[in-house]
Design an enzyme around this catalytic site. Structure first.
Site, PDB file in Angstrom:
ATOM      1  N   LYS B  79      96.084  28.414  -9.601  1.00 30.36           N
ATOM      2  CA  LYS B  79      97.239  28.596  -8.715  1.00 30.36           C
ATOM      3  C   LYS B  79      98.052  29.791  -9.204  1.00 30.36           C
ATOM      4  O   LYS B  79      98.241  29.970 -10.416  1.00 30.36           O
ATOM      5  CB  LYS B  79      98.085  27.316  -8.723  1.00 30.36           C
ATOM      6  CG  LYS B  79      99.253  27.333  -7.727  1.00 30.36           C
ATOM      7  CD  LYS B  79     100.026  25.998  -7.761  1.00 30.36           C
ATOM      8  CE  LYS B  79     101.186  25.988  -6.772  1.00 30.36           C
ATOM      9  NZ  LYS B  79     101.956  24.719  -6.825  1.00 30.36           N
ATOM     10  N   SER B 154     102.715  22.513  -2.245  1.00 29.40           N
ATOM     11  CA  SER B 154     102.635  23.952  -2.376  1.00 29.40           C
ATOM     12  C   SER B 154     101.309  24.466  -2.911  1.00 29.40           C
ATOM     13  O   SER B 154     100.955  25.622  -2.698  1.00 29.40           O
ATOM     14  CB  SER B 154     103.752  24.437  -3.296  1.00 29.40           C
ATOM     15  OG  SER B 154     103.529  23.982  -4.623  1.00 29.40           O
ATOM     16  N   SER B 178     103.248  18.513  -4.926  1.00 26.94           N
ATOM     17  CA  SER B 178     102.512  19.741  -4.600  1.00 26.94           C
ATOM     18  C   SER B 178     101.042  19.747  -4.981  1.00 26.94           C
ATOM     19  O   SER B 178     100.304  20.655  -4.601  1.00 26.94           O
ATOM     20  CB  SER B 178     103.199  20.941  -5.250  1.00 26.94           C
ATOM     21  OG  SER B 178     104.342  21.286  -4.515  1.00 26.94           O
TER      22      SER B 178
END
Ligand SMILES: [Mg+2]
Ligand SMILES: [Zn+2]
Lengths: 92, 486, 474
Positions: B79, B154, B178
């Site tokens: 990420k 997210s 997330s």
């Protein structure tokens, strides 16, 4: 719920265009109206929680570790000169 | 026939050990897959083919020399909020410009030590703020099961990359759901470890007291492998907890008999989608059938969790994101003096959601409002945490839907931040209370969108969590389904 | 109308740890810019702080030296403000649970001993350093993250002189405790002055004016004197004072306004989520207590009463602690402690300065000075010979007795030999002999000098005096 957005963006150092301000202000008001929900609860005798884990006394020894070489320090700088990070002139 | 890039870590390691596959082959398979599907999905912000292949060759060489490693030769996508030395780090924001991290996050060091191929920067909501991966300066990611839908967020890119077989596993971060929410919406396994279980050093902070790094994998066994590698106290993170790391893969085997699973009464909310309700209820029934004891529990402060979260998270974020101002790194828009430069840089560099949250966080901390908002939220956080600790005196795990609905359409909630926030209802409390949680596939909607079951465990109770999830997975095949992308 | 000053000081002192507060970069002055920095102290994305144990230890030690208590719980807070030298744009500090609280400092001022209460001494981090050029500023982050102790007084100070004396006393205490080098030139001590003025009859405090970031004690004294005059003038003209922050212009000798209450900062303090609280254990605290040293004022008082030395000598020993330690060793078992003090202050110190050596570099022990004083006291050598012995000691490190023996310097007190010297001088100087007999006392001194000369300084001067008088009367 009304908030003084111009004071807040000054504190937070975010320049907003007028249309952004018009868009964000009511959204923020709505969220603040929602979080007001917490006022329903009586929390007088409740301790606040600042951390999700109960640790204390986390320390390191006073021992030298490697610093970055100056090229790495300055390599991401928007502007640098003579080993210094350059910013617009600071006027107090 | 299973394609190479669809393999789990477990399967892949076996093939690498047996010599049926090389790391280079698997890396090339993933890169080819990205080539063919990522235009549609936009899971990757960037990746370095040469670097990835060089790491693969290095892993093959190491293996040929007799070396082993839990992830030796396994491609793991990262990420864009976790620092990798000499790789770009953007947090899906414009504000970081051409920034490259001069250091590795602790989890990255650990992945390297285990032999993983660290590759690619995967998409996310800017600074991990959002639940749809629409708030990205690099464009939204799309749900591989239907590209009109969001993958959640997210860590949307991390979920998409695993579900669409563009990588074998990925790292994400979870501040209020997330990891678990996009895992549910994309049909993969997302594990959020207990706060303090995994070092946050090198994770760009959104809300420091809530953030935790975790994994996306194709099944629960892989989640155990990933956790084994990344867990443990770190002298660079004062909040990481020196709790011994058990053998999670060993903990997978066992039985469900005697395990008590709680169903929170307060999670029967309006707006809970009927298909989600049905799928998670049958998953709970399956767990019961497999030997678990199911009972109702109460988490009385549930309705205050979202308000509490949005005060604490935004307050912490307002300080955490103050360092992005154009002095030492990132994009800069010049001004007459530093203040003007800061304001312009931040005004142009941050997207709407980030601005909203910074302003909200600034407000709740500002003079005259601290007690009414921030301090009060910290106290309610105590109540929420107590709810869970009391519940865990009666049950070992808590089962809930991960999300109230399956994936929503891109753009559907973008105009209404509050509605977006409210959809985090089932995942947020876990972070406030410092628990561990996992989301695993438990069904599909009629439209063919995945549905996730969330299991929550006690602090440092990952073993129980993974065992229950694994036993469920061994008895079901939801996790083996793959989206049709061709 | 008569006015009085009410002053409180916030003094920031850099602790002399080996590394910075949150990372292992060197806490070191004078390195090339931006070379003592790492991701942590540069505030790069993703980094976290880890507290330096030595910084905390030195904070607690300072607390003890300032008679503070160390509470059972301390925590860290974020103070939010943007400034280019502030890497995270928040400063980590201790707002409501500081490491040490409620102490006091006793010190000499205004001809007596006065007391200033300490509200707290808390730990925080220093920021980087800005350099200003014609059209831009440049930042060096070497100093960013250096541990900084903020020592806050109660408003107990009521004159510029008292503030000056307090600061010197504080500096002295911190140097004694070895917690800070307190090098003013290196900016290791910086001070914010809170000052208000009120009519003597009034009990309510006047409007508080803060003078920020002062870095010289004499500057602070001048600034307070100036501010007092300025504020009194405003009041006497019927004006009102406003709460504001001012800056001291040292060249012009004036203060000017930086900002008023209306644009005061809103620091939005909140507990730092990255750092866990600290709960000092009894063992940790008692180990630190063992490091508590005698304070300068206590030392002075003790030295004066224990060794019966004059205040001026004690002052020197308090100002120069190493010299004082040396004195206390040298004086052991020696009766004439004043004389030992004189030797240490006048001869030893001068010789050290002259030769550019330090006390550590001396090749003889402190006891040798005591021995030398005893030799003079017992009449074994004269003061003049003692000088010669001392010079030799300084050179060779040989003990005074050793030098006297090897060089045959011991004083001649043998009456027969002294008589012979006297006779020789009397014969050779008939004119002086006559002068003395005519009542000129000074002539005897000349004759005595001659005896000392031919005895090469070794004659016992007291005996020579007696003998000459005896022989000349005859
Ligand atoms: Mg301060
Ligand atoms: Zn550093």
């Amino acid at each position: 719920m009304e908030i003084d957005i111009s004071r807040l963006v000054k504190l937070a150092r975010i320049e907003l265009k007028p249309e952004e301000e018009l868009r964000l202000a009511p959204q923020l008001g709505e969220v603040l109206g929602y979080v007001d929900k917490l006022k329903e609860l009586n929390v007088d005798d409740v301790e606040p929680t600042a951390h999700a884990s109960p640790l204390s006394n986390v320390l390191r020894k006073d021992e030298l570790a490697d610093s970055l070489c100056r090229d790495d320090v300055l390599r991401n700088a928007p502007e640098s000169s003579n080993g210094l990070f350059v910013v617009p002139k600071i006027v107090e | 026939m299973t394609m190479v890039h669809s393999l789990t870590i477990n399967q892949l390691i076996e093939k690498l050990r047996g010599g049926q596959l090389t790391s280079r082959q698997i890396m090339e398979a993933c890169l080819n897959r990205i080539d063919s599907v990522d235009d549609k999905l936009n899971a990757f912000i960037s990746y370095d083919v040469e670097d990835a292949l060089a790491q693969a060759d290095f892993a093959d060489k190491a293996r040929s020399e007799g070396q082993e490693g839990a992830l030796l030769g396994v491609p793991v996508a990262i990420k864009d909020v976790i620092a990798v030395k000499n790789h770009p780090l953007n947090c899906a924001s414009k504000i970081l410009g051409n920034y490259e991290s001069p250091y590795d996050a602790t989890v990255i060091k650990k992945l390297r030590e285990a032999g993983a191929i660290i590759f690619g920067r995967v998409n996310m909501d800017e600074f991990a703020m959002g639940s749809s991966t629409e708030n990205s300066a690099f464009g939204p990611s799309r749900n591989p099961w239907d590209i009109d839908y969001t993958p959640g967020g997210s860590s949307g890119g991390s979920a998409v990359a695993v579900s669409a077989d563009e990588c074998i596993a990925s790292l994400g971060s979870d501040t209020g759901g997330s990891i678990r929410q996009p895992a549910a919406l994309c049909g993969c396994v997302g594990l959020k470890p207990t706060y303090g279980r995994v070092s946050r050093y090198g994770l760009v902070a959104f809300a420091s007291s809530l953030d935790q790094i975790g994994s996306f994998t194709k099944d629960v066994k892989d989640a155990a492998i990933m956790l084994q590698v990344i867990a443990g106290a770190d002298e660079k993170d004062s909040t990481s907890v020196p709790e011994p790391v058990p053998d999670y893969t060993v903990a997978l085997s066992g039985e469900l008999k005697g395990m008590r699973i709680g169903l929170p009464r307060e999670y029967q909310v309006d707006g809970l989608d009927t298909e989600v309700k049905a799928a998670t209820e049958s998953a709970v029934a399956k767990l019961e059938e497999l030997g678990a004891e199911v009972k109702e529990i109460s988490l009385p402060h549930t309705e205050y969790a979202i308000a509490t979260y949005y005060i604490i998270a935004t307050a912490e974020a307002s300080a955490n994101l103050a360092r992005f101002e154009g002095v030492r790194y990132g994009a800069r828009i010049d001004g007459e003096d530093p203040e003007e430069m800061n304001c312009r840089t931040r005004g142009a560099g941050f997207g709407d959601e980030v601005k909203r949250r910074i302003i909200l966080g600034t407000y709740v901390l500002s003079s005259g409002y601290y007690d009414a908002y921030y301090l009060r939220a910290q106290k309610v956080r105590t109540l929420i945490r107590q709810d869970f600790l009391q519940a865990f005196e009666h049950v070992d795990l808590i089962a809930t839907p991960t999300t109230p609905t399956p994936a929503f359409k891109i753009g559907e909630k973008a105009k209404d931040p509050l509605e977006m926030y409210l959809s985090d209802i089932f995942t947020i409390s876990c972070n406030l209370a410092g628990l561990c949680g996992v989301s695993l596939p438990c069904g599909f909607s009629e439209k063919g969108l995945p549905i996730g079951l969330q299991l929550l465990g006690r602090p440092f109770g990952e073993s129980d969590l993974l065992r229950a999830a694994n036993i469920y997975q061994e008895a079901t095949d939801w996790h083996t389904k793959r989206p049709d992308l061709d | 109308m008569e006015y009085e000053l009410v002053i409180g000081l916030e003094t920031h002192v850099q602790l002399n740890t080996c590394t910075k507060m949150w990372c292992g970069c060197a806490n070191e002055y004078g390195s090339d810019s931006n070379t003592n920095v790492c991701p942590v102290c540069l505030g790069l994305p993703g980094v976290l702080p880890v507290l330096n144990e030595a910084a905390l230890r030195k904070t607690a030690l300072t607390g003890f030296l300032l008679n503070c208590s160390v509470p059972g719980y301390a925590k860290w807070d974020r103070k939010n403000y943007f400034y280019p030298d502030n890497p995270k744009n928040y400063q980590l500090t201790q707002l409501d649970f500081p490491s040490t609280v409620d102490g006091y400092v006793n010190f000499e001022s205004l001809g007596g001993i006065v007391k200033v209460r300490i509200n707290r001494a808390h730990l925080e981090e220093d920021v980087g350093k800005s350099f200003h050029f014609a059209d831009y500023s440049g930042i060096d982050f070497n100093r960013a993250g250096v541990p900084l102790l903020e020592i806050v007084t109660e408003p107990d100070i009521n004159s510029a002189e008292m503030a000056y004396d307090y600061l010197n006393a504080l500096k002295n205490i911190l140097e004694y405790g070895a917690v800070s080098d307190c090098d003013m030139e290196k900016g290791q001590v910086r001070c914010d002055v809170n000052i208000s003025v009120r009519p003597k009859s009034q009990s309510k405090l006047g409007e508080k004016v803060e003078i920020k970031n002062m870095n010289s004690f004499s500057g602070i004294r001048r600034a307070i004197t100036y501010e007092f005059k300025r504020q009194v003038e405003v009041l006497e003209k019927g004006g009102t004072l406003v709460q504001e922050t001012r800056r001291w212009d040292d060249d012009a000798g004036v203060t000017d306004s930086m900002r008023t209450k209306e644009d005061a900062h809103d620091y939005r303090y909140f507990p730092d989520p990255d750092l866990m609280p600290y709960r000092p254990s009894d063992e940790w605290l008692s180990a630190i207590r063992e490091g508590v040293v005698e304070l300068p004022l206590d030392r002075k008082m003790r030295m004066m009463s224990q060794h019966k030395i004059p205040q001026e000598s004690a002052d020197v020993f308090v100002r120069e602690p190493l010299l004082g330690d040396y004195f206390e060793q040298a004086v052991k078992g020696v009766k004439n402690s004043r004389s030992v003090a004189n030797w240490v202050i006048n001869n030893l110190q001068a010789k050290l300065v002259e030769s550019g050596t330090t006390i550590d570099g001396l090749t003889f022990s402190p006891a040798a000075i005591g021995e030398l004083v005893e030799l003079v006291e017992s009449g074994k050598i004269s003061g003049k010979i003692a000088q010669e012995v001392f010079n030799e000691m300084f050179k060779s490190g040989v003990s005074p007795l050793g030098i006297i023996e090897s060089k045959g310097l011991s004083q001649v007190s043998d009456t027969v030999q002294l008589k012979a010297f006297c006779e020789e001088v009397i014969v050779a100087n008939p004119a002086s002999v006559d002068d003395f007999r005519d009542g000129k006392e000074a002539a005897l001194n000349f004759l005595k000098g001659q005896v000392m000369k031919i005895s090469r300084g070794k004659a016992n001067p007291k005996m020579v005096d007696d003998l000459l008088r005896e022989m000349l009367v005859d």
